[in-house]
Design a protein around this motif. Structure first.
Motif, PDB file in Angstrom:
ATOM      1  N   TRP A 198       0.828  -1.196   0.000  1.00 17.77           N
ATOM      2  CA  TRP A 198       0.000   0.000   0.000  1.00 17.77           C
ATOM      3  C   TRP A 198       0.871   1.258   0.000  1.00 17.77           C
ATOM      4  N   THR A 199       1.931   1.252   0.826  1.00 16.25           N
ATOM      5  CA  THR A 199       2.844   2.385   0.885  1.00 16.25           C
ATOM      6  C   THR A 199       3.567   2.568  -0.437  1.00 16.25           C
ATOM      7  N   GLU A 200       4.022   1.479  -1.037  1.00 16.90           N
ATOM      8  CA  GLU A 200       4.702   1.575  -2.331  1.00 16.90           C
ATOM      9  C   GLU A 200       3.773   2.150  -3.393  1.00 16.90           C
ATOM     10  N   ARG A 201       2.518   1.747  -3.375  1.00 16.17           N
ATOM     11  CA  ARG A 201       1.566   2.260  -4.349  1.00 16.17           C
ATOM     12  C   ARG A 201       1.315   3.751  -4.140  1.00 16.17           C
ATOM     13  N   LEU A 202       1.236   4.179  -2.874  1.00 18.32           N
ATOM     14  CA  LEU A 202       1.014   5.594  -2.593  1.00 18.32           C
ATOM     15  C   LEU A 202       2.182   6.458  -3.051  1.00 18.32           C
ATOM     16  N   LEU A 203       3.376   5.886  -3.063  1.00 15.23           N
ATOM     17  CA  LEU A 203       4.548   6.656  -3.448  1.00 15.23           C
ATOM     18  C   LEU A 203       4.789   6.678  -4.955  1.00 15.23           C
ATOM     19  N   LEU A 204       3.980   5.989  -5.721  1.00 20.03           N
ATOM     20  CA  LEU A 204       4.107   6.073  -7.174  1.00 20.03           C
ATOM     21  C   LEU A 204       3.779   7.494  -7.617  1.00 20.03           C
ATOM     22  N   PRO A 205       4.465   8.001  -8.628  1.00 22.37           N
ATOM     23  CA  PRO A 205       4.228   9.388  -9.040  1.00 22.37           C
ATOM     24  C   PRO A 205       2.779   9.696  -9.376  1.00 22.37           C
ATOM     25  N   ARG A 206       2.070   8.789  -9.985  1.00 22.45           N
ATOM     26  CA  ARG A 206       0.694   9.093 -10.375  1.00 22.45           C
ATOM     27  C   ARG A 206      -0.255   9.145  -9.179  1.00 22.45           C
ATOM     28  N   PHE A 207       0.130   8.541  -8.056  1.00 21.87           N
ATOM     29  CA  PHE A 207      -0.698   8.581  -6.866  1.00 21.87           C
ATOM     30  C   PHE A 207      -0.161   9.542  -5.815  1.00 21.87           C
ATOM     31  N   ALA A 208       1.038  10.088  -6.022  1.00 19.80           N
ATOM     32  CA  ALA A 208       1.671  10.904  -4.991  1.00 19.80           C
ATOM     33  C   ALA A 208       0.863  12.161  -4.682  1.00 19.80           C
ATOM     34  N   LEU A 209       0.399  12.853  -5.695  1.00 18.48           N
ATOM     35  CA  LEU A 209      -0.359  14.084  -5.462  1.00 18.48           C
ATOM     36  C   LEU A 209      -1.692  13.782  -4.776  1.00 18.48           C
TER      37      LEU A 209
ATOM     38  N   SER B 107      -2.288  11.219  -2.873  1.00 16.85           N
ATOM     39  CA  SER B 107      -1.962  10.799  -1.513  1.00 16.85           C
ATOM     40  C   SER B 107      -1.688  12.007  -0.633  1.00 16.85           C
ATOM     41  N   LEU B 108      -0.936  12.973  -1.162  1.00 21.19           N
ATOM     42  CA  LEU B 108      -0.634  14.177  -0.397  1.00 21.19           C
ATOM     43  C   LEU B 108      -1.908  14.953  -0.074  1.00 21.19           C
ATOM     44  N   ALA B 109      -2.783  15.089  -1.068  1.00 20.88           N
ATOM     45  CA  ALA B 109      -4.045  15.799  -0.832  1.00 20.88           C
ATOM     46  C   ALA B 109      -4.888  15.077   0.214  1.00 20.88           C
ATOM     47  N   LEU B 110      -4.946  13.771   0.134  1.00 18.01           N
ATOM     48  CA  LEU B 110      -5.720  12.990   1.105  1.00 18.01           C
ATOM     49  C   LEU B 110      -5.157  13.143   2.516  1.00 18.01           C
ATOM     50  N   LEU B 111      -3.836  13.104   2.639  1.00 17.78           N
ATOM     51  CA  LEU B 111      -3.214  13.265   3.954  1.00 17.78           C
ATOM     52  C   LEU B 111      -3.447  14.672   4.508  1.00 17.78           C
ATOM     53  N   LEU B 112      -3.408  15.688   3.660  1.00 17.86           N
ATOM     54  CA  LEU B 112      -3.666  17.049   4.123  1.00 17.86           C
ATOM     55  C   LEU B 112      -5.101  17.206   4.604  1.00 17.86           C
ATOM     56  N   VAL B 113      -6.037  16.641   3.866  1.00 16.06           N
ATOM     57  CA  VAL B 113      -7.446  16.720   4.276  1.00 16.06           C
ATOM     58  C   VAL B 113      -7.654  15.964   5.583  1.00 16.06           C
ATOM     59  N   ALA B 114      -7.068  14.785   5.697  1.00 20.23           N
ATOM     60  CA  ALA B 114      -7.202  13.999   6.929  1.00 20.23           C
ATOM     61  C   ALA B 114      -6.587  14.740   8.110  1.00 20.23           C
TER      62      ALA B 114
END
Length: 108
Positions: A57-68, A70-77
């Protein structure tokens, strides 16, 4: 309309086989295939890592296409968590102020 050639025409079959010759297999090909199969069968069965799902799951979140995303989701959370905790703190402060106004000698 074109006529279909006969399927039992032996000269035609021979001609087609010669037009597409099958490549020769490397020497001892079957032996190496069976050796690989036996090697796979003899390999021990490994148990998956206990937190392998978390790593994937962490590796998938760090993929470039999911990075933005993931960052937006973490900021909202994080924002929601901060809002909820601050709302609880404001409520507690209001209760303390009310209690000190009603009974000023009970609080330290």
């Amino acid at each position: 309309m074109k006529e279909q050639p006969e399927l039992n025409n032996e000269p035609l079959r021979t001609l087609l086989r010669e037009a597409r010759p099958a490549p020769q297999l490397p020497p001892r090909f079957q032996e190496s295939v069976w050796r690989r199969i036996e090697k796979e069968d003899a390999a021990p069965i490994t148990k998956p890592a206990p937190f392998g799902w978390l790593q994937r799951w962490t590796e998938r979140l760090l993929l470039p296409r999911f990075a933005l995303a993931s960052l937006a989701l973490l900021l909202v959370a994080g924002g929601l968590t901060g809002f909820v905790s601050s709302a609880d703190m404001v409520k507690q402060q209001a209760q303390e102020r009310y209690l000190s106004a009603v009974a000023p000698n009970t609080l330290h």
